[in-house]
Each structure stands twice: as C-alpha cells, then as structure tokens.
Design a protein around this motif. Structure first.
Motif, short mmCIF file in Angstrom:
data_model
loop_
_atom_site.label_atom_id
_atom_site.label_comp_id
_atom_site.label_asym_id
_atom_site.label_seq_id
_atom_site.Cartn_x
_atom_site.Cartn_y
_atom_site.Cartn_z
N PHE A 136 110.63 0.98 14.94
CA PHE A 136 111.72 1.20 15.87
C PHE A 136 112.53 2.42 15.45
N ASP A 137 112.89 3.27 16.45
CA ASP A 137 113.86 4.35 16.19
C ASP A 137 113.41 5.42 15.22
N HIS A 138 112.14 5.66 15.10
CA HIS A 138 111.68 6.76 14.24
C HIS A 138 110.87 7.77 15.04
N LEU A 139 111.22 7.92 16.31
CA LEU A 139 110.49 8.89 17.12
C LEU A 139 111.24 10.21 17.09
N ALA A 140 110.48 11.29 16.98
CA ALA A 140 111.12 12.61 16.87
C ALA A 140 110.73 13.48 18.05
N ALA A 141 111.72 14.16 18.63
CA ALA A 141 111.46 15.15 19.68
C ALA A 141 111.07 16.45 18.98
N CYS A 142 109.89 16.99 19.30
CA CYS A 142 109.42 18.20 18.62
C CYS A 142 109.45 19.39 19.56
N GLY A 143 110.04 20.46 19.09
CA GLY A 143 110.04 21.71 19.85
C GLY A 143 111.09 21.70 20.95
N ARG A 152 107.56 9.50 13.43
CA ARG A 152 107.68 10.06 12.08
C ARG A 152 107.05 9.16 11.03
N VAL A 153 106.72 7.92 11.40
CA VAL A 153 106.13 7.01 10.42
C VAL A 153 104.60 7.13 10.42
N CYS A 154 103.98 7.03 11.61
CA CYS A 154 102.51 7.03 11.63
C CYS A 154 101.92 8.28 12.26
N GLY A 155 102.74 9.14 12.80
CA GLY A 155 102.22 10.39 13.36
C GLY A 155 101.72 10.28 14.78
N HIS A 156 101.91 9.11 15.42
CA HIS A 156 101.46 8.94 16.81
C HIS A 156 102.15 9.95 17.74
#
Ligand code: ADP
Length: 735
Positions: free
Chosen positions: A491-498, A446-450
């Motif tokens: 750290f800890d800003h990964l989002a599960a999409c869909g 969610r921070v860099c869009g990776h």
C-alpha cells in the motif's frame, strides 16, 4: 435446329436496360452495376441512393463503360438521384488517383467526398419578399421606410425587413395586400458571407512584395504550379499568401486553406476576416452536423468561396476550386492513418495537378521532401528570411542539464526558473513547453518494480492528477489512480515517474505561487474552452503558460518573451530517422512563439545532449547546415525523398496469428528486383486496443513502382482470415 431469334423477335425485344457503375461506400475493390430506371437522369459524378443487401446506401456514379458480371436479372435499380451538382471530372480523377496511390478501395475514398448525406437534397427554400413596380395607395413614413429599405432589389424575409426598416410587420402586410411586394421562394442564406479581395489590403514590405509577386503571378496564370513559402516564424508568410487568395477571388474561383489544427485557429479566422471582410467557412471534425451539411452543400454549389479546414477538407467537392494553400506543410497532422492512409499535403499537390490550378505550401521549417523538391526545381521556392518589421527572433540558448540539474524531485533547471522569474517580474509572459499530457508518463511500484501498463495496448498508463486517473493515450482505457500495487499488494508505495504538463505546472506553482499559471492540454478542455484560453493568453491574462504541442503552432502572443523547452530530447529517443527533422521543426515552432512584437525575447532549451546536431542547429540558427546534413544522410540511405517506402501492417487478436501471416506475406512475395523487404518485426506500437501488430517495410528506389509491387505482394500472399487484417501505408510517417 437451334432456336436462333427471328428478325421479328429481335425487333420487338425490350431494349437492353441501361446500367452504370456505382461506387458504394464500402471496402469493395470496384464499382457495382446498377440499373438506371427509365426517365431517371444520371451521369458520372451523380450522387445516388442504391440498395445494397438489405440497406439503402449512398453511391457515386462512376466513369467508364459498365460491364455487369452478374446475371442482368439479378441487377438492382438506382432508387434515387440526389438533387445536387455531380462531382466534377477532376474530382473524380482525384478520388481515383488517391485510391490507386494509397491502395485503398475506391469506395472508401469516395466516401470521404460524400460525407454529409443530409446535405444531398437542397435545403428547404424560405419564402421571401421582393418589391414590384406597383406603388401603394398612400404613403406613410413607415411605408416609405420599408420601400426605401427594400429598394436594393433583393429578397427579404418579413421579419428581416421589418427589423431593418424599423416598421411593424402589419405595415408590410398592408403593402403586400396592395401588390407593392410579391412573395417568392428564395435560396437559403449563405453559411458565411462572401470574402472581398480588396476589403482591407495590407501594404507589404519589399521582401513580402517580392514573394507575393511570385504567388500572385501563379494565381493569375491559373495553371498548375507549386510554390513553397519558406520563411522564419513571424516573417509575414500569412500576409503573402493572402495576396494569392485575393487574386484567386478576383478571378472568381474558390480557395481552400489547409491548416493542421483548425479547431484552434480562431485567431486565424479573425485575421482572415480583418483582411477580407468575412470569415472563411470552417471544415473539421468539431463542426455541428447541421453546419457541416450546409457547408458541404454550399461548397458544391459554389456559394462558399473560401474554406479553411483540416486535412479532410481536401475531399470536399468544390464547384470551382482555383487555389490550395497548405499552411505548416511539414506538420505530421496532415497524415491520416485510419482506413485510407494518406498525407493531405502530398494529395493536395495531386489535386492541384489534376484540377490544373496553383498550390502554395507554407512553413517556417519545411519538410525535407518539400525542400528537396524546391532545390530540384519542381517547386518554386520563395524565401522570407527575416521577421516582419522590428520583431527579432528570440535569442536561443541551451541549458546543459548535466551541469545545471534540477532540484531533487523537480524537472526545471535553476537557470530556467530564474529566467521565468525575471520575465514575470517584467510583466511579460513565459511559456513552458513539454510534449506530454498528464502528470506522469509512468507509475511504478517502489517495492516490486511493477509498472502499470494498458491491458489492451503496449503502452504505459499515464497519470492524470486533475482527474485522479491513470489513462492509456492510445485507446482511452482509464482507471482510478491506484494506491495499492496489484503485483505485491504493498500500500502507498507507488511512484509517479517523469513529468507531464500537469506536474510541471505543479513545480511552477511551488516557485511562483503568485503568478497566474495556465495549463493547456487537449485532454483538460474542449475546443471552445481552449479557444477562450488562447484568447486570454493573447490578452495578457496569464503570466506563465504550460502546454503541449497545442501551444507550439501558429499563435501570436504579443507579451510572450520567454519560451522554455522542458525536455528537448524527448522526440530524439525513438530511433526514427525522421526524429531529428521533427525535433528541429517542433523546437523552431515553439521557440518562435516568443518575441512576436519587437520586445527582446529568449528561448531556453533543456537538454542532456547539447552537442546533438539538432540542438546545435537550433542555437546557431544555421538552418541551412542542418538541412544539408539531414539531406545528405537521407540520400546516402536512399530514404525519402531519395527512395521510397511503404509499410504493410498485419494485425490480429493474437500475436501468433499476426506474426505468422506477416511471415507468410514476406515468403510469398514476388522476387523484389530493386526493392527490399524488411521485417516482419513488431510494429512501433506492438499492440493497440487488443490488436497485435506486425510490420513489413518495403524500401524501393525513387523509380520503383511501389504500388505495383505492393499489389503483387498482397495478391501473392494468403488471404487474411479470422481476425486478421492487412493495412497498407504508403509513405509511412515513421520508418
Ligand atoms: P508568419 O505567418 O510568417 O508566422 P505572420 O504573417 O503571422 O507571420 O506575421 C507576423 C506578424 O506581423 C503578424 O502579427 C502580422 O499581422 C504582422 N505583419 C506581417 N506582415 C505585415 C504587413 N505587411 N503589414 C502589417 N503587419 C504585418
């Protein structure tokens, strides 16, 4: 002068050694020549062992006159002939046909028929006992029981007879010593008992009876004939084709039933057993090697009368095949895209043609190809328009997701959630269908869009929460679910999409914590466990089932009265001209799981495109209109079945190599005439397992000789070198 042989020289010369062509299981373009040792008997179709380089390989003695193109002194001899029936002429013609049609090396096609090397020599015989005319010196009750039991004239094993007669084996030994029994070797017991055509016949309703008349008449005549049973889910198609099977068994011939998901059809096998008193032999990749060998052997010898199998069963060398059934004939699982690219549905028609016996295609949503063949009279259409007995098709409705959006973070509309609640409170079952394994199809920073992508394939890594992994669904690559972004280090800003099925199950648990929810997905359990879960569902041991397409096919769940489709638009996004047909088939299949036993049932379909022709066709139930529309569009674009398609896939370790070779192939191609070449473009999956893929599509008329053109095109192009490989796909699935 010249050394011409004298008369005596030629009279006393050693006779020319006999050679035969042998197909070896390799990608060679033609059979190799081998010498036949004196006293060895081989004929076309014999299965042999031959030296190839440093190895011994299995081979198939092929037809035609052998003209060795190497120095006869260099030829090697056949080392062994396996003691099993030679492949029959129609089977050899079939292998030849498949190789020519798919542009595959004949050896690779032959290999599909020879799959079980250990099955090639007969199983060891078992010593058995048989009653003679002699009588014992004196009778005891135990002796009388043994003699009475064995008086059926059959062979018995010692332990089998002792058990059946409730006597100790010393009683049998005593009788043996007095000559009352003789021992002899007996053939190994069959893998499955013989099905009986009249074990438990079912009385058909008038519609079924009319349909059965058509397919039984074809089975009685016995010649080539293709029927297409087109009937809604639950209309009783299975009972109809069972009649054709019974007729074929009465005529003493073998039957092959092809099913798309054989590993999951325990219920089908039970149903077959109820009707015919014995199960069919199964044939699929999950079989234990020993069983596989036995089945192969007994199919070739004729001991096995009925096989139910996956597409590979089409290559079993039956001794006397007299009928093929292709159930769910529209199913994409019939297409093999590995080494030999073929569609088992289409090749089954060829096999029936060459063997001169009938074939029955069966579907609730036939492929457009088969429908058209029915309309133009090549296939015999047989319709079953209504469900059997009082069972009604479910009422189908669309949920317009723009008007009834899910709550934040959720994927289920309040309309669907309410319907699930009502169903469960009535003590009935609900099925939620989403054709996506795992928890979330994409993980994003969610921070860099990776976005997390597979290092070897052009696909996103799918989160599987039960396993705490992110996985590639194409090559199996997996890593632990990360918590740090490898790109920006946050750290800890990964989002599960869909959503995937696991995530839908989580949402369901939130709404219905009391309900018994089962997630069915091939990655969560092996076949055995899946079979058990399916049985449990049929018995009512679950309230809510969340599943992938595994649950869509063929199952009979008596308590299931609601089917919810989570994302009906999923298959429409990819721009494939077959997408509408596939979506229509899948939605019809999955909603068809509801209401199989007369209870009022519903299907609710979540979509953002309620006006789409597929959605309209599903809710209106107007299949005819949908098929007509699709047919018209295909006809206008000259797409199959009105035109022909083939693909060439060029793959290599580097993108540049693959692209350059694909371009060179196109450049060197002969003048196409009525054939168009499209591309090269990146293949639908541009990279798999580190291999970069480019695709050329070749589009011809119905009358075009695609095979000749493809052969010429490949011959004219540069030879693939280095890491390059070129694969031909006739009649590709997606185009
Ligand atoms: P389809 O193959 O078209 O989906 P099935 O053959 O599975 O339909 O039939 C649906 C249900 O109706 C099954 O439970 C089957 O046992 C039952 N059924 C079909 N025909 C008959 C019949 N003639 N007599 C009794 N039950 C039948």
């Amino acid at each position: 002068g010249k050394d011409s042989p004298t008369l005596l020289d030629s009279l006393f010369a050693a006779p020319a050694a006999r050679t035969v062509p042998v197909l070896v299981p390799m990608p060679a373009p033609k059979p190799y020549s081998y010498l036949v040792p004196e006293h060895m008997h081989v004929e076309p179709g014999s299965i042999v062992q031959v030296p190839l380089g440093p190895r011994q390989v299995m081979g198939l003695v092929w037809d035609g006159e052998d003209k060795p193109d190497v120095d006869p002194k260099k030829l090697k001899s056949i080392t062994h002939v396996f003691d099993c029936p030679p492949l029959k002429r129609d089977m050899r013609a079939f292998l030849d046909w498949v190789a020519a049609y798919t542009l595959s090396p004949p050896g690779l096609v032959a290999r599909m028929a020879l799959r079980a090397p250990a099955a090639l020599d007969p199983e060891p015989m078992v010593e058995g006992l048989r009653l003679t005319a002699a009588r014992p010196d004196r009778m005891t009750p135990a002796r009388a029981r043994v003699i009475e039991t064995a008086s059926n004239g059959l062979f018995w094993t010692r332990s089998g007879l002792a058990h059946a007669a409730n006597a100790s084996s010393s009683v049998i030994d005593g009788l043996l010593a007095q000559g009352v029994f003789e021992t002899a070797f007996m053939p190994p017991p069959p893998v499955v008992a013989a099905p009986e055509p009249d074990h438990a016949p079912v009385s058909l309703d008038p519609g079924q009876a009319r349909a059965a008349d058509v397919v039984c008449a074809a089975a009685r005549r016995g010649g080539f004939d293709v029927a297409l049973i087109d009937g809604v889910t639950g209309s009783g198609k299975t009972e109809v084709y069972f009649e054709a099977i019974a007729e074929t068994l009465r005529r003493g011939r073998q039957v092959l039933i092809l099913l798309p998901e054989i590993a999951l059809t325990a219920a089908f096998l039970d149903r077959f057993e109820a009707r015919f008193g014995a199960k069919p032999a199964e044939w699929h990749s999950e079989l234990a090697p020993r069983t596989r060998e036995k089945v192969w052997r007994q199919v070739t010898e004729g001991g096995v009368r009925v096989v139910a199998g996956a597409r590979s069963a089409l290559f079993l060398p039956f001794s006397d095949l007299g009928l093929i059934i292709v159930d769910e004939e529209h199913d994409p699982a019939y297409k093999q895209e590995d080494r030999v690219f073929y569609n088992a549905r289409d090749m089954a028609v060829v096999r029936a043609r060459l063997g001169d016996f009938p074939l029955v295609l069966v579907s609730a949503t036939p492929s457009l190809e088969s429908r058209v063949n029915g309309e133009i009279g090549r296939y015999r259409p047989v319709h079953l328009p209504t469900r059997f007995a009082e069972a009604a098709l479910p009422d189908l409705g669309l949920i317009d997701m723009r008007r009834h959006p899910p709550a934040r973070g959720g994927f289920l509309s309040p309309v669907l959630i309410e319907a699930i609640g009502k169903t469960v409170r009535r003590g009935e079952q609900a099925l939620l269908f989403l054709n996506r394994r795992g928890y979330a199809p994409l993980t994003l920073c969610r921070v860099c869009g990776h976005r997390f992508q597979c290092p070897q394939c052009s696909s996103w890594l799918v989160e599987h929460r039960f396993r705490s992994q992110i996985q590639c669904h194409h090559c199996g690559y997996a890593e632990r679910t990360p918590d740090v972004c490898p790109e920006c280090g946050t750290f800890d800003h990964l989002a599960a999409c869909g959503p995937g099925v696991e995530r839908i199950a989580e949402e369901i648990d939130g709404h219905f914590p009391e309900a018994r929810t089962i997630v069915l997905s091939s990655d969560l359990m092996g076949v055995k466990r899946l079979r058990l879960e399916l049985e449990a569902i049929a018995k009512g041991e679950a309230d809510i089932v969340v599943g992938t397409q595994l649950v869509a096919k063929g199952h009979n769940f008596p308590l299931m009265t609601l089917v919810g489709v989570v994302d009906a638009d999923l298959g429409l996004a990819n721009g494939d001209p077959r997408a509408a047909e596939r979506t229509f088939q899948l939605l019809s299949q999955v909603t068809g799981r509801a209401g199989r036993t007369g209870r009022k049932s519903h299907g609710l379909i979540q979509t953002y495109q309620p006006a789409h022709p597929v959605m309209q066709a599903i809710v209106s139930g107007d299949r005819e209109q949908f098929y007509e529309r699709e047919t018209t569009e295909r006809e206008r674009a000259l797409l199959p079945p009105f035109g022909r398609l083939a693909a060439i896939i060029v793959s290599a370790d580097t993108r540049g190599e693959a692209e350059t070779h694909a371009r060179a192939l196109r450049q060197a191609a002969p003048v196409p005439g009525d054939i168009r070449i499209l591309g090269p473009a990146e293949a639908p999956l541009a990279m798999i397992r580190g291999r970069h893929r480019f695709r050329l599509l070749v589009h011809g008329k119905r009358s075009s000789d695609m095979q000749a053109f493809m052969r010429a095109m490949i011959a004219a192009g540069p030879k693939p070198r280095g890491t390059l490989s070129v694969q031909v796909d006739i009649d590709p699935q997606s185009f």
